[in-house]
Scaffold this active site. Structure first.
Site, PDB file in Angstrom:
ATOM      1  N   SER A 155       0.824  -1.201   0.000  1.00  0.00           N
ATOM      2  CA  SER A 155       0.000   0.000   0.000  1.00  0.00           C
ATOM      3  C   SER A 155       0.865   1.261   0.000  1.00  0.00           C
ATOM      4  CB  SER A 155      -0.959  -0.055   1.197  1.00  0.00           C
ATOM      5  OG  SER A 155      -1.996   0.885   1.056  1.00  0.00           O
ATOM      6  N   ASP A 298      -8.927  -6.647  -4.338  1.00  0.00           N
ATOM      7  CA  ASP A 298      -8.606  -5.344  -3.749  1.00  0.00           C
ATOM      8  C   ASP A 298      -9.377  -4.242  -4.475  1.00  0.00           C
ATOM      9  OD1 ASP A 298      -7.487  -3.158  -2.514  1.00  0.00           O
ATOM     10  OD2 ASP A 298      -5.427  -3.564  -3.136  1.00  0.00           O
ATOM     11  N   HIS A 331      -7.557  -5.801   0.167  1.00  0.00           N
ATOM     12  CA  HIS A 331      -6.366  -4.999   0.417  1.00  0.00           C
ATOM     13  C   HIS A 331      -5.510  -5.560   1.560  1.00  0.00           C
ATOM     14  CE1 HIS A 331      -4.087  -1.387  -0.377  1.00  0.00           C
ATOM     15  NE2 HIS A 331      -4.130  -1.032   0.891  1.00  0.00           N
TER      16      HIS A 331
END
Length: 361
Positions: A155, A298, A331
């Site tokens: 991320s 995601d 995610h």
């Protein structure tokens, strides 16, 4: 080797901090003293060519190989880091660095402003991803490392990996941005505006000087609950907690714990830096090879981004590969479903090690 679930020797974690005086930000503002918290796993080899830097997510910390806090990523990469695992600490010297601007040991808004003797709060200067990686670069140099074997991060940590490869192209052989991209996700600015509005509506906000006005825990708790929900935490918990109410309770509990420890001003400082992030126009300056890892479910960085990203990097002369994690965990999958991509990470790190070996000859 890939972790097959068999017993392994315990991970040796060494916590430390790095201090630098008069750190000049990209804006020209000088912070009189900057502290970067970090921890290391494994040992450097004799010629200091086996270093791997881990860069963590937006609201988590550098404790990527142990569960030491309430944040989503604390210890969540434990399946990937350690003796005999993909990031094998028998082979690699692993450095996990906290970000400048964060609130887990590094200098940030919660620190005392030397001019006032009170927390910086909203007076903490705006920072950029260039500033964050520049502070990490000084840390790496202090450890006598001239070139990193790889930088691996999920991320926000993936943003930092890309920024490293652009800002210091000769200082890293390979990067692995995971559930990430070469620019901020499309709604980052809108999400930041929403978070700002929620905090400003809190009666204790006091224009960001909330440290002596009762705190903003309730608002931070609601922000965190929304984030965990969007990141797929319900799916992550479903196997252990089949009862929906039990999952809701767990998410609420984790949100509360995180809200008690994370600084709201750090959320905004790091959010503003993220919202401005893009290295799209600078990809051609990269020398590092890239392994981009996205997750099938995601919603922040969907696999549909991969084709354009790989195409742009290839056109820019970057050696770029792609791997998709076939997961239901969105995610949050890089650690939760580590077994589904750990072998590909292991192979990539071995490729980087061979490049380092050849370049020394």
């Amino acid at each position: 080797m890939v972790d097959d679930g068999s017993p392994l020797e315990p991970l040796d974690i060494r916590a430390s901090e790095f201090l630098v005086e008069d750190f000049r930000l990209e804006s020209g503002v000088v912070l009189p003293r900057v502290r970067i918290a970090y921890e290391t796993y494994g040992k450097p080899n004799s010629n200091l060519t086996n270093a791997v830097l881990l860069t963590h997510g937006y609201t988590s910390s550098h404790h990527m190989a142990r569960g030491s806090g309430a944040g989503l990523a604390e210890g969540v990469w434990s399946p990937l880091i350690g003796p005999g695992k993909a990031i094998d600490t028998n082979d690699f010297f692993v450095i996990s660095s906290n970000m400048l601007g964060s609130c887990y040991g590094s200098t940030g808004p919660q620190d005392l402003n030397p001019e006032t003797g009170k927390p910086y709060g909203p007076d903490f200067p705006d920072i950029s991803l260039v500033d964050i990686v520049s502070a990490q670069k000084l840390l790496i140099e202090n450890l006598q490392i001239s070139r990193l074997l790889a930088i691996v991060g999920p991320s926000y940590g993936g943003f930092l990996a890309f920024q490293w490869a652009v800002s210091f192209p000769d200082s890293v052989i390979g990067i692995v941005p995971v559930t990430s991209d070469y620019k901020a996700y499309h709604s980052a600015s809108e999400d930041l505006s929403l978070v700002s509005a929620q905090l400003e509506a809190d009666p204790n906000w006091n224009n960001g000087h909330y440290y002596d006005s009762g705190g903003v825990v309730g608002t931070m708790e609601r922000i965190r609950h929304d984030t965990l929900t969007r990141y797929g935490m319900d799916a992550v918990l479903r196997k252990k907690l089949p009862d929906p109410e039990a999952r809701n309770h767990k998410i609420a509990e984790d949100s509360r714990l995180w809200a008690l420890e994370f600084d709201a001003n750090s959320l905004l400082v790091l959010g503003r830096a993220m919202a401005r992030f893009s290295v799209e126009s600078e990809l051609a300056s990269m020398h590092a090879r890239v392994l981009l890892v996205l997750a099938r479910t995601d919603v922040l960085f969907p696999p549909s981004l991969a084709a354009e990203a790989i195409s742009l990097m290839t056109e820019a002369g970057v050696h770029a590969d792609y791997f998709e994690i076939d997961t239901d965990y969105g995610h949050s999958s890089s650690g939760t479903d580590a077994a589904k991509w750990s072998k590909r990470l292991e192979v990539f790190l071995e490729e980087c090690r061979l490049i380092a070996k050849v370049s020394k000859q």
